[in-house]
Design a protein around this motif. Structure first.
Motif, PDB file in Angstrom:
ATOM      1  N   PHE A   1       0.826  -1.204   0.000  1.00 16.01           N
ATOM      2  CA  PHE A   1       0.000   0.000   0.000  1.00 16.01           C
ATOM      3  C   PHE A   1       0.863   1.258   0.000  1.00 16.01           C
ATOM      4  O   PHE A   1       1.834   1.362   0.757  1.00 16.01           O
ATOM      5  CB  PHE A   1      -0.918   0.022   1.232  1.00 16.01           C
ATOM      6  N   GLN A   2       0.468   2.211  -0.813  1.00 17.97           N
ATOM      7  CA  GLN A   2       1.083   3.522  -0.784  1.00 17.97           C
ATOM      8  C   GLN A   2       0.718   4.243   0.498  1.00 17.97           C
ATOM      9  O   GLN A   2       1.535   4.946   1.103  1.00 17.97           O
ATOM     10  CB  GLN A   2       0.613   4.338  -1.999  1.00 17.97           C
ATOM     11  N   GLU A   3      -0.529   4.054   0.940  1.00 20.96           N
ATOM     12  CA  GLU A   3      -1.014   4.702   2.155  1.00 20.96           C
ATOM     13  C   GLU A   3      -2.220   3.925   2.670  1.00 20.96           C
ATOM     14  O   GLU A   3      -3.019   3.409   1.885  1.00 20.96           O
ATOM     15  CB  GLU A   3      -1.395   6.153   1.861  1.00 20.96           C
ATOM     16  N   VAL A   4      -2.338   3.826   3.986  1.00 19.40           N
ATOM     17  CA  VAL A   4      -3.493   3.198   4.636  1.00 19.40           C
ATOM     18  C   VAL A   4      -4.196   4.296   5.428  1.00 19.40           C
ATOM     19  O   VAL A   4      -3.660   4.808   6.411  1.00 19.40           O
ATOM     20  CB  VAL A   4      -3.068   2.039   5.557  1.00 19.40           C
ATOM     21  N   ILE A   5      -5.393   4.659   4.991  1.00 15.43           N
ATOM     22  CA  ILE A   5      -6.123   5.796   5.553  1.00 15.43           C
ATOM     23  C   ILE A   5      -7.279   5.264   6.408  1.00 15.43           C
ATOM     24  O   ILE A   5      -8.158   4.562   5.902  1.00 15.43           O
ATOM     25  CB  ILE A   5      -6.665   6.711   4.443  1.00 15.43           C
ATOM     26  N   VAL A   6      -7.260   5.598   7.699  1.00 19.31           N
ATOM     27  CA  VAL A   6      -8.291   5.133   8.627  1.00 19.31           C
ATOM     28  C   VAL A   6      -8.772   6.312   9.463  1.00 19.31           C
ATOM     29  O   VAL A   6      -8.215   7.410   9.407  1.00 19.31           O
ATOM     30  CB  VAL A   6      -7.744   4.018   9.553  1.00 19.31           C
ATOM     31  N   THR A   7      -9.816   6.090  10.251  1.00 19.45           N
ATOM     32  CA  THR A   7     -10.288   7.110  11.184  1.00 19.45           C
ATOM     33  C   THR A   7     -10.071   6.618  12.618  1.00 19.45           C
ATOM     34  O   THR A   7      -9.673   5.471  12.847  1.00 19.45           O
ATOM     35  CB  THR A   7     -11.779   7.440  10.970  1.00 19.45           C
ATOM     36  N   ASN A   8     -10.374   7.482  13.568  1.00 20.57           N
ATOM     37  CA  ASN A   8     -10.103   7.165  14.972  1.00 20.57           C
ATOM     38  C   ASN A   8     -11.339   6.708  15.732  1.00 20.57           C
ATOM     39  O   ASN A   8     -11.470   6.950  16.931  1.00 20.57           O
ATOM     40  CB  ASN A   8      -9.477   8.370  15.675  1.00 20.57           C
ATOM     41  N   THR A   9     -12.274   6.021  15.041  1.00 20.41           N
ATOM     42  CA  THR A   9     -13.421   5.448  15.755  1.00 20.41           C
ATOM     43  C   THR A   9     -12.960   4.410  16.769  1.00 20.41           C
ATOM     44  O   THR A   9     -13.603   4.195  17.794  1.00 20.41           O
ATOM     45  CB  THR A   9     -14.406   4.796  14.779  1.00 20.41           C
ATOM     46  N   ILE A  10     -11.846   3.760  16.456  1.00 23.12           N
ATOM     47  CA  ILE A  10     -11.205   2.801  17.365  1.00 23.12           C
ATOM     48  C   ILE A  10      -9.827   3.352  17.706  1.00 23.12           C
ATOM     49  O   ILE A  10      -9.084   3.761  16.806  1.00 23.12           O
ATOM     50  CB  ILE A  10     -11.075   1.417  16.705  1.00 23.12           C
ATOM     51  N   PRO A  11      -9.459   3.397  18.989  1.00 19.06           N
ATOM     52  CA  PRO A  11      -8.121   3.909  19.332  1.00 19.06           C
ATOM     53  C   PRO A  11      -7.035   2.967  18.818  1.00 19.06           C
ATOM     54  O   PRO A  11      -7.159   1.743  18.936  1.00 19.06           O
ATOM     55  CB  PRO A  11      -8.151   3.957  20.867  1.00 19.06           C
ATOM     56  N   ILE A  12      -5.996   3.551  18.251  1.00 21.04           N
ATOM     57  CA  ILE A  12      -4.877   2.763  17.726  1.00 21.04           C
ATOM     58  C   ILE A  12      -3.686   2.961  18.651  1.00 21.04           C
ATOM     59  O   ILE A  12      -3.216   4.088  18.825  1.00 21.04           O
ATOM     60  CB  ILE A  12      -4.527   3.190  16.293  1.00 21.04           C
ATOM     61  N   VAL A  13      -3.215   1.890  19.233  1.00 19.95           N
ATOM     62  CA  VAL A  13      -2.100   1.995  20.172  1.00 19.95           C
ATOM     63  C   VAL A  13      -0.821   2.310  19.411  1.00 19.95           C
ATOM     64  O   VAL A  13      -0.676   1.987  18.220  1.00 19.95           O
ATOM     65  CB  VAL A  13      -1.940   0.694  20.993  1.00 19.95           C
ATOM     66  N   GLU A  14       0.110   2.945  20.103  1.00 26.58           N
ATOM     67  CA  GLU A  14       1.323   3.450  19.464  1.00 26.58           C
ATOM     68  C   GLU A  14       2.137   2.341  18.808  1.00 26.58           C
ATOM     69  O   GLU A  14       2.740   2.550  17.753  1.00 26.58           O
ATOM     70  CB  GLU A  14       2.171   4.192  20.494  1.00 26.58           C
ATOM     71  N   GLN A  15       2.140   1.162  19.392  1.00 30.11           N
ATOM     72  CA  GLN A  15       2.951   0.088  18.804  1.00 30.11           C
ATOM     73  C   GLN A  15       2.368  -0.435  17.489  1.00 30.11           C
ATOM     74  O   GLN A  15       3.040  -1.188  16.774  1.00 30.11           O
ATOM     75  CB  GLN A  15       3.123  -1.079  19.783  1.00 30.11           C
ATOM     76  N   ASN A  16       1.146  -0.017  17.160  1.00 31.55           N
ATOM     77  CA  ASN A  16       0.547  -0.418  15.887  1.00 31.55           C
ATOM     78  C   ASN A  16       0.708   0.640  14.791  1.00 31.55           C
ATOM     79  O   ASN A  16       0.129   0.499  13.719  1.00 31.55           O
ATOM     80  CB  ASN A  16      -0.942  -0.731  16.070  1.00 31.55           C
TER      81      ASN A  16
END
Length: 393
Positions: A346-361
Protein backbone atom coordinates in the motif's frame (compact mmCIF):
# COMPACT_ATOMS: atom_id res chain seq x y z
CA UNK A 1 -9.81 -3.10 43.51
CA UNK A 2 -8.61 -1.36 40.39
CA UNK A 3 -10.37 1.89 39.64
CA UNK A 4 -10.58 4.45 36.89
CA UNK A 5 -12.31 7.83 37.18
CA UNK A 6 -13.02 9.77 34.01
CA UNK A 7 -13.74 13.47 33.81
CA UNK A 8 -12.59 16.48 31.88
CA UNK A 9 -9.68 16.88 34.26
CA UNK A 10 -8.63 13.22 34.13
CA UNK A 11 -8.42 13.23 30.33
CA UNK A 12 -5.54 15.71 30.25
CA UNK A 13 -3.30 13.11 28.64
CA UNK A 14 -5.73 12.68 25.76
CA UNK A 15 -6.16 16.43 25.49
CA UNK A 16 -2.42 16.97 25.19
CA UNK A 17 -2.42 14.81 22.07
CA UNK A 18 -4.88 17.07 20.30
CA UNK A 19 -3.86 19.71 17.84
CA UNK A 20 -5.51 23.10 17.56
CA UNK A 21 -7.96 24.31 14.97
CA UNK A 22 -10.52 27.08 14.53
CA UNK A 23 -14.02 25.81 13.79
CA UNK A 24 -16.36 28.78 14.08
CA UNK A 25 -16.88 29.68 17.70
CA UNK A 26 -16.53 26.13 18.94
CA UNK A 27 -13.62 24.96 21.06
CA UNK A 28 -10.42 24.94 19.00
CA UNK A 29 -9.54 21.30 19.44
CA UNK A 30 -9.26 18.58 16.79
CA UNK A 31 -6.89 15.78 15.89
CA UNK A 32 -7.22 16.33 12.15
CA UNK A 33 -9.11 19.07 10.34
CA UNK A 34 -11.71 17.44 8.09
CA UNK A 35 -11.12 20.02 5.33
CA UNK A 36 -7.76 18.45 4.64
CA UNK A 37 -6.81 20.45 1.57
CA UNK A 38 -7.20 23.83 3.27
CA UNK A 39 -5.08 23.85 6.37
CA UNK A 40 -3.70 20.51 7.46
CA UNK A 41 -1.23 17.92 6.34
CA UNK A 42 -2.05 14.24 6.96
CA UNK A 43 -0.57 12.33 9.85
CA UNK A 44 2.88 11.57 8.51
CA UNK A 45 5.33 9.15 10.00
CA UNK A 46 8.84 9.70 11.18
CA UNK A 47 11.64 7.23 10.69
CA UNK A 48 10.38 5.15 13.60
CA UNK A 49 6.99 4.68 11.94
CA UNK A 50 5.18 6.88 14.48
CA UNK A 51 2.64 9.33 12.99
CA UNK A 52 3.42 12.97 13.66
CA UNK A 53 0.38 15.00 14.68
CA UNK A 54 0.21 18.26 12.71
CA UNK A 55 -0.43 21.70 14.16
CA UNK A 56 -3.15 23.54 12.29
CA UNK A 57 -2.92 27.12 11.13
CA UNK A 58 -5.62 28.92 13.11
CA UNK A 59 -5.86 31.74 10.59
CA UNK A 60 -7.03 29.64 7.65
CA UNK A 61 -9.03 26.64 8.82
CA UNK A 62 -12.56 27.00 7.42
CA UNK A 63 -15.55 24.78 8.06
CA UNK A 64 -15.50 21.48 6.15
CA UNK A 65 -17.39 21.67 2.86
CA UNK A 66 -20.00 19.14 3.90
CA UNK A 67 -20.90 21.31 6.93
CA UNK A 68 -20.90 24.76 5.38
CA UNK A 69 -23.12 23.96 2.41
CA UNK A 70 -25.93 22.48 4.48
CA UNK A 71 -25.53 24.10 7.90
CA UNK A 72 -28.88 24.40 9.64
CA UNK A 73 -30.25 27.89 10.02
CA UNK A 74 -31.49 27.07 13.50
CA UNK A 75 -29.51 28.74 16.23
CA UNK A 76 -27.68 26.28 18.45
CA UNK A 77 -27.45 27.29 22.09
CA UNK A 78 -24.04 26.04 23.19
CA UNK A 79 -24.73 27.26 26.70
CA UNK A 80 -27.52 24.68 27.00
CA UNK A 81 -26.98 23.04 30.38
CA UNK A 82 -29.40 20.23 29.50
CA UNK A 83 -26.89 18.49 27.23
CA UNK A 84 -24.37 16.18 28.87
CA UNK A 85 -21.60 14.07 27.30
CA UNK A 86 -20.01 11.21 29.20
CA UNK A 87 -17.17 8.98 28.07
CA UNK A 88 -16.58 5.32 28.69
CA UNK A 89 -13.07 3.92 28.88
CA UNK A 90 -12.95 2.53 25.32
CA UNK A 91 -11.88 5.73 23.49
CA UNK A 92 -11.45 8.66 25.86
CA UNK A 93 -9.34 10.65 23.37
CA UNK A 94 -12.16 10.70 20.80
CA UNK A 95 -14.69 11.63 23.51
CA UNK A 96 -12.52 14.55 24.58
CA UNK A 97 -12.21 15.74 20.98
CA UNK A 98 -15.98 15.63 20.53
CA UNK A 99 -16.50 17.64 23.70
CA UNK A 100 -13.87 20.17 22.60
CA UNK A 101 -15.52 20.62 19.20
CA UNK A 102 -18.86 21.23 20.90
CA UNK A 103 -17.39 23.67 23.41
CA UNK A 104 -18.41 21.46 26.33
CA UNK A 105 -16.67 19.56 29.10
CA UNK A 106 -17.00 15.83 29.55
CA UNK A 107 -19.34 14.91 32.38
CA UNK A 108 -17.82 13.57 35.58
CA UNK A 109 -18.19 9.81 35.81
CA UNK A 110 -16.50 7.17 37.94
CA UNK A 111 -15.80 3.80 36.30
CA UNK A 112 -13.83 1.11 38.06
CA UNK A 113 -13.21 -2.62 37.96
CA UNK A 114 -13.50 -4.86 40.97
CA UNK A 115 -10.90 -7.55 41.56
CA UNK A 116 -13.14 -10.17 39.91
CA UNK A 117 -13.62 -8.01 36.81
CA UNK A 118 -17.07 -6.62 37.62
CA UNK A 119 -17.69 -3.05 36.42
CA UNK A 120 -18.87 -0.23 38.67
CA UNK A 121 -20.26 3.03 37.27
CA UNK A 122 -21.32 6.16 39.16
CA UNK A 123 -22.28 9.51 37.66
CA UNK A 124 -20.71 12.26 39.73
CA UNK A 125 -23.05 15.03 38.65
CA UNK A 126 -26.82 15.36 38.28
CA UNK A 127 -28.40 14.42 34.93
CA UNK A 128 -32.04 14.69 36.01
CA UNK A 129 -34.05 15.90 33.02
CA UNK A 130 -30.94 16.11 30.79
CA UNK A 131 -30.23 14.97 27.24
CA UNK A 132 -27.33 12.55 27.85
CA UNK A 133 -24.88 11.22 25.25
CA UNK A 134 -22.65 8.28 26.16
CA UNK A 135 -19.60 7.84 23.90
CA UNK A 136 -18.42 4.23 23.95
CA UNK A 137 -17.32 2.19 20.92
CA UNK A 138 -17.62 -1.55 21.44
CA UNK A 139 -14.13 -2.21 20.08
CA UNK A 140 -11.76 -4.87 21.48
CA UNK A 141 -12.13 -6.03 24.17
CA UNK A 142 -15.66 -6.06 22.76
CA UNK A 143 -17.43 -7.83 25.63
CA UNK A 144 -15.85 -5.60 28.28
CA UNK A 145 -16.71 -2.39 26.47
CA UNK A 146 -20.22 -3.54 25.60
CA UNK A 147 -20.99 -4.42 29.22
CA UNK A 148 -19.57 -1.08 30.35
CA UNK A 149 -21.92 0.69 27.93
CA UNK A 150 -24.91 -1.21 29.33
CA UNK A 151 -24.04 -0.25 32.90
CA UNK A 152 -23.49 3.40 31.90
CA UNK A 153 -26.93 3.47 30.28
CA UNK A 154 -28.48 1.89 33.38
CA UNK A 155 -26.80 4.45 35.65
CA UNK A 156 -28.20 7.32 33.55
CA UNK A 157 -31.67 5.80 33.49
CA UNK A 158 -31.71 5.39 37.26
CA UNK A 159 -30.46 8.99 37.61
CA UNK A 160 -33.62 10.21 35.78
CA UNK A 161 -31.99 11.37 32.55
CA UNK A 162 -34.64 12.62 30.13
CA UNK A 163 -33.06 11.08 27.00
CA UNK A 164 -30.13 8.67 26.72
CA UNK A 165 -28.27 8.37 23.42
CA UNK A 166 -25.62 5.67 23.01
CA UNK A 167 -22.93 7.11 20.72
CA UNK A 168 -21.22 4.03 19.29
CA UNK A 169 -18.49 5.03 16.81
CA UNK A 170 -17.73 1.35 16.22
CA UNK A 171 -20.54 -1.17 16.67
CA UNK A 172 -19.11 -4.57 17.55
CA UNK A 173 -20.86 -7.80 16.52
CA UNK A 174 -22.17 -5.98 13.42
CA UNK A 175 -20.73 -8.66 11.14
CA UNK A 176 -23.06 -11.27 12.65
CA UNK A 177 -26.05 -9.63 10.98
CA UNK A 178 -27.56 -12.62 9.15
CA UNK A 179 -27.56 -16.41 8.98
CA UNK A 180 -25.28 -17.78 6.30
CA UNK A 181 -25.56 -21.39 7.48
CA UNK A 182 -27.71 -23.42 9.82
CA UNK A 183 -27.79 -23.02 13.60
CA UNK A 184 -25.97 -19.66 13.61
CA UNK A 185 -26.81 -16.78 15.94
CA UNK A 186 -27.58 -13.27 14.72
CA UNK A 187 -25.55 -11.50 17.38
CA UNK A 188 -26.13 -8.02 15.93
CA UNK A 189 -29.84 -8.30 16.75
CA UNK A 190 -29.07 -9.63 20.23
CA UNK A 191 -26.74 -6.72 21.00
CA UNK A 192 -29.34 -4.26 19.70
CA UNK A 193 -31.91 -5.78 22.07
CA UNK A 194 -29.49 -5.54 25.00
CA UNK A 195 -28.80 -1.84 24.37
CA UNK A 196 -32.52 -1.12 24.10
CA UNK A 197 -33.40 -3.09 27.24
CA UNK A 198 -30.63 -1.35 29.17
CA UNK A 199 -32.55 1.89 28.70
CA UNK A 200 -31.12 3.71 25.66
CA UNK A 201 -33.61 5.98 23.88
CA UNK A 202 -31.53 6.46 20.72
CA UNK A 203 -28.35 5.17 19.08
CA UNK A 204 -25.82 7.16 17.07
CA UNK A 205 -23.57 4.80 15.08
CA UNK A 206 -20.85 5.31 12.49
CA UNK A 207 -20.50 3.12 9.40
CA UNK A 208 -22.40 0.01 10.39
CA UNK A 209 -21.24 -3.13 8.61
CA UNK A 210 -24.57 -3.25 6.80
CA UNK A 211 -27.50 -0.86 6.73
CA UNK A 212 -29.92 -3.60 7.76
CA UNK A 213 -28.46 -3.48 11.28
CA UNK A 214 -30.44 -0.27 11.88
CA UNK A 215 -33.61 -2.34 11.64
CA UNK A 216 -32.50 -4.53 14.54
CA UNK A 217 -33.08 -1.65 16.97
CA UNK A 218 -36.55 -0.86 18.27
CA UNK A 219 -35.40 2.71 18.97
CA UNK A 220 -34.33 5.49 16.55
CA UNK A 221 -30.87 5.08 15.00
CA UNK A 222 -28.84 7.92 13.47
CA UNK A 223 -26.36 6.37 11.06
CA UNK A 224 -23.44 8.60 9.99
CA UNK A 225 -20.67 7.82 7.54
CA UNK A 226 -16.93 8.38 7.73
CA UNK A 227 -16.73 8.82 3.95
CA UNK A 228 -16.80 12.65 3.94
CA UNK A 229 -13.74 12.72 6.21
CA UNK A 230 -11.77 10.40 3.92
CA UNK A 231 -13.05 12.08 0.74
CA UNK A 232 -11.95 15.52 1.95
CA UNK A 233 -8.51 14.12 2.65
CA UNK A 234 -8.22 12.39 -0.74
CA UNK A 235 -9.33 15.61 -2.44
CA UNK A 236 -6.25 17.29 -0.99
CA UNK A 237 -3.91 14.85 -2.75
CA UNK A 238 -2.61 15.66 -6.21
CA UNK A 239 -4.05 12.66 -8.03
CA UNK A 240 -5.51 13.20 -11.49
CA UNK A 241 -9.16 12.11 -11.57
CA UNK A 242 -8.53 10.27 -14.85
CA UNK A 243 -6.00 8.04 -13.07
CA UNK A 244 -8.33 7.01 -10.23
CA UNK A 245 -10.24 3.77 -9.91
CA UNK A 246 -12.21 2.80 -6.81
CA UNK A 247 -12.01 -0.86 -5.86
CA UNK A 248 -14.39 -2.90 -3.73
CA UNK A 249 -12.46 -5.67 -1.92
CA UNK A 250 -15.49 -7.97 -2.18
CA UNK A 251 -18.90 -8.20 -3.82
CA UNK A 252 -20.68 -7.25 -0.58
CA UNK A 253 -19.01 -3.83 -0.53
CA UNK A 254 -19.98 -2.80 -4.07
CA UNK A 255 -22.71 -0.36 -2.96
CA UNK A 256 -20.28 1.36 -0.58
CA UNK A 257 -17.55 1.57 -3.23
CA UNK A 258 -19.99 2.86 -5.87
CA UNK A 259 -21.14 5.69 -3.60
CA UNK A 260 -17.50 6.50 -2.84
CA UNK A 261 -16.57 6.51 -6.54
CA UNK A 262 -19.49 8.78 -7.42
CA UNK A 263 -18.15 11.46 -5.07
CA UNK A 264 -14.60 11.06 -6.44
CA UNK A 265 -15.43 12.69 -9.79
CA UNK A 266 -17.52 9.64 -10.73
CA UNK A 267 -14.39 7.46 -10.88
CA UNK A 268 -14.62 4.01 -12.50
CA UNK A 269 -15.27 0.97 -10.32
CA UNK A 270 -13.50 -2.39 -10.04
CA UNK A 271 -14.47 -5.39 -7.93
CA UNK A 272 -12.29 -8.07 -6.37
CA UNK A 273 -14.00 -11.46 -6.49
CA UNK A 274 -13.06 -13.61 -3.54
CA UNK A 275 -13.98 -16.94 -2.04
CA UNK A 276 -14.04 -17.08 1.77
CA UNK A 277 -13.35 -20.49 3.31
CA UNK A 278 -13.73 -19.46 6.94
CA UNK A 279 -13.88 -16.52 9.34
CA UNK A 280 -10.91 -14.15 8.86
CA UNK A 281 -9.71 -16.34 5.96
CA UNK A 282 -10.08 -15.10 2.38
CA UNK A 283 -8.87 -16.31 -1.01
CA UNK A 284 -8.85 -13.85 -3.90
CA UNK A 285 -9.86 -15.34 -7.23
CA UNK A 286 -10.03 -12.64 -9.91
CA UNK A 287 -10.63 -8.98 -10.71
CA UNK A 288 -13.64 -7.42 -12.43
CA UNK A 289 -12.62 -4.14 -14.05
CA UNK A 290 -9.49 -2.42 -15.41
CA UNK A 291 -6.79 -1.05 -13.09
CA UNK A 292 -3.76 -1.09 -15.40
CA UNK A 293 -1.68 2.07 -14.91
CA UNK A 294 -4.26 3.43 -12.45
CA UNK A 295 -4.18 4.61 -8.84
CA UNK A 296 -6.45 2.12 -7.07
CA UNK A 297 -8.35 3.22 -3.95
CA UNK A 298 -9.68 0.23 -2.01
CA UNK A 299 -12.68 1.10 0.19
CA UNK A 300 -14.06 -0.95 3.07
CA UNK A 301 -15.88 -0.30 6.34
CA UNK A 302 -13.24 -1.99 8.50
CA UNK A 303 -9.87 -3.68 8.44
CA UNK A 304 -9.62 -6.57 10.88
CA UNK A 305 -6.82 -9.02 10.09
CA UNK A 306 -6.26 -7.31 6.70
CA UNK A 307 -6.38 -10.64 4.89
CA UNK A 308 -9.04 -9.58 2.38
CA UNK A 309 -7.62 -6.17 1.58
CA UNK A 310 -3.97 -7.28 1.38
CA UNK A 311 -4.71 -10.15 -0.99
CA UNK A 312 -6.82 -7.76 -3.03
CA UNK A 313 -3.93 -5.29 -3.17
CA UNK A 314 -1.56 -8.03 -4.34
CA UNK A 315 -4.00 -8.87 -7.14
CA UNK A 316 -4.24 -5.21 -8.14
CA UNK A 317 -0.47 -4.96 -8.45
CA UNK A 318 -0.47 -8.13 -10.57
CA UNK A 319 -3.06 -6.52 -12.84
CA UNK A 320 -0.85 -3.44 -13.35
CA UNK A 321 -2.10 -0.90 -10.77
CA UNK A 322 0.44 1.91 -10.31
CA UNK A 323 -0.38 2.61 -6.64
CA UNK A 324 -2.83 1.16 -4.14
CA UNK A 325 -4.47 3.11 -1.30
CA UNK A 326 -6.51 1.43 1.44
CA UNK A 327 -9.35 3.40 3.04
CA UNK A 328 -11.55 2.28 5.91
CA UNK A 329 -13.46 3.79 8.81
CA UNK A 330 -12.75 1.22 11.52
CA UNK A 331 -9.15 0.14 12.15
CA UNK A 332 -9.67 -3.05 14.18
CA UNK A 333 -6.14 -4.24 13.32
CA UNK A 334 -6.18 -7.74 14.78
CA UNK A 335 -2.89 -9.65 14.34
CA UNK A 336 -1.33 -10.05 11.82
CA UNK A 337 -2.88 -6.91 10.26
CA UNK A 338 0.09 -4.61 10.94
CA UNK A 339 2.56 -6.94 9.21
CA UNK A 340 0.30 -7.25 6.17
CA UNK A 341 -0.46 -3.54 5.87
CA UNK A 342 3.16 -2.45 6.26
CA UNK A 343 4.53 -5.02 3.80
CA UNK A 344 4.82 -2.50 0.94
CA UNK A 345 1.59 -3.34 -0.88
CA UNK A 346 0.00 0.00 0.00
CA UNK A 347 1.08 3.52 -0.78
CA UNK A 348 -1.01 4.70 2.16
CA UNK A 349 -3.49 3.20 4.64
CA UNK A 350 -6.12 5.80 5.55
CA UNK A 351 -8.29 5.13 8.63
CA UNK A 352 -10.29 7.11 11.18
CA UNK A 353 -10.10 7.17 14.97
CA UNK A 354 -13.42 5.45 15.76
CA UNK A 355 -11.20 2.80 17.36
CA UNK A 356 -8.12 3.91 19.33
CA UNK A 357 -4.88 2.76 17.73
CA UNK A 358 -2.10 1.99 20.17
CA UNK A 359 1.32 3.45 19.46
CA UNK A 360 2.95 0.09 18.80
CA UNK A 361 0.55 -0.42 15.89
CA UNK A 362 1.74 2.69 14.04
CA UNK A 363 3.60 2.12 10.77
CA UNK A 364 4.97 4.51 8.12
CA UNK A 365 2.07 4.21 5.64
CA UNK A 366 -0.61 4.88 8.28
CA UNK A 367 -2.73 8.03 8.16
CA UNK A 368 -5.31 8.66 10.92
CA UNK A 369 -8.20 11.08 10.38
CA UNK A 370 -10.56 12.25 13.10
CA UNK A 371 -14.36 11.84 13.06
CA UNK A 372 -14.76 13.95 16.21
CA UNK A 373 -16.09 17.00 14.35
CA UNK A 374 -18.50 14.85 12.38
CA UNK A 375 -19.87 13.17 15.50
CA UNK A 376 -19.95 16.45 17.44
CA UNK A 377 -21.93 18.15 14.69
CA UNK A 378 -24.34 15.20 14.57
CA UNK A 379 -24.89 15.34 18.34
CA UNK A 380 -25.72 19.05 18.12
CA UNK A 381 -28.23 18.40 15.35
CA UNK A 382 -29.88 15.50 17.17
CA UNK A 383 -30.10 17.56 20.36
CA UNK A 384 -31.48 20.53 18.45
CA UNK A 385 -33.95 18.46 16.35
CA UNK A 386 -32.19 19.41 13.10
CA UNK A 387 -31.54 17.31 10.01
CA UNK A 388 -28.65 14.84 10.18
CA UNK A 389 -28.87 13.50 6.62
CA UNK A 390 -28.22 16.99 5.21
CA UNK A 391 -24.60 16.69 6.38
CA UNK A 392 -23.96 14.10 3.68
CA UNK A 393 -25.80 15.75 0.78
Amino acid sequence: MASLSLSSSSCSTATSLLSRSSFGSRCHCSLVNLAGSHSVEPLKSNNNGKPCIPVLNESNSPMPSFFTSTQSENTIDKGDTRLRIFSGTANTALSQEIACYMGLELGKIKIKRFADGEIYVQLQESVRGCDVYLVQPTCPPANENLMELHIMIDACRRASAKNITAVIPYFGYARADRKTQGRESIAAKLVANLITKAGADRVLACDLHSGQSMGYFDIPVDHVYGQPVILDYLASKTICSDDLVVVSPDVGGVARARAFAKKLSDAPLAIVDKRRHGHNVAEVMNLIGDVKGKVAVMVDDMIDTAGTISKGAALLHQEGAREVYACCTHAVFSPPAIERLSSGLFQEVIVTNTIPIVEQNYFPQLTILSVANLLGETIWRVHDDCSVSSIFQ
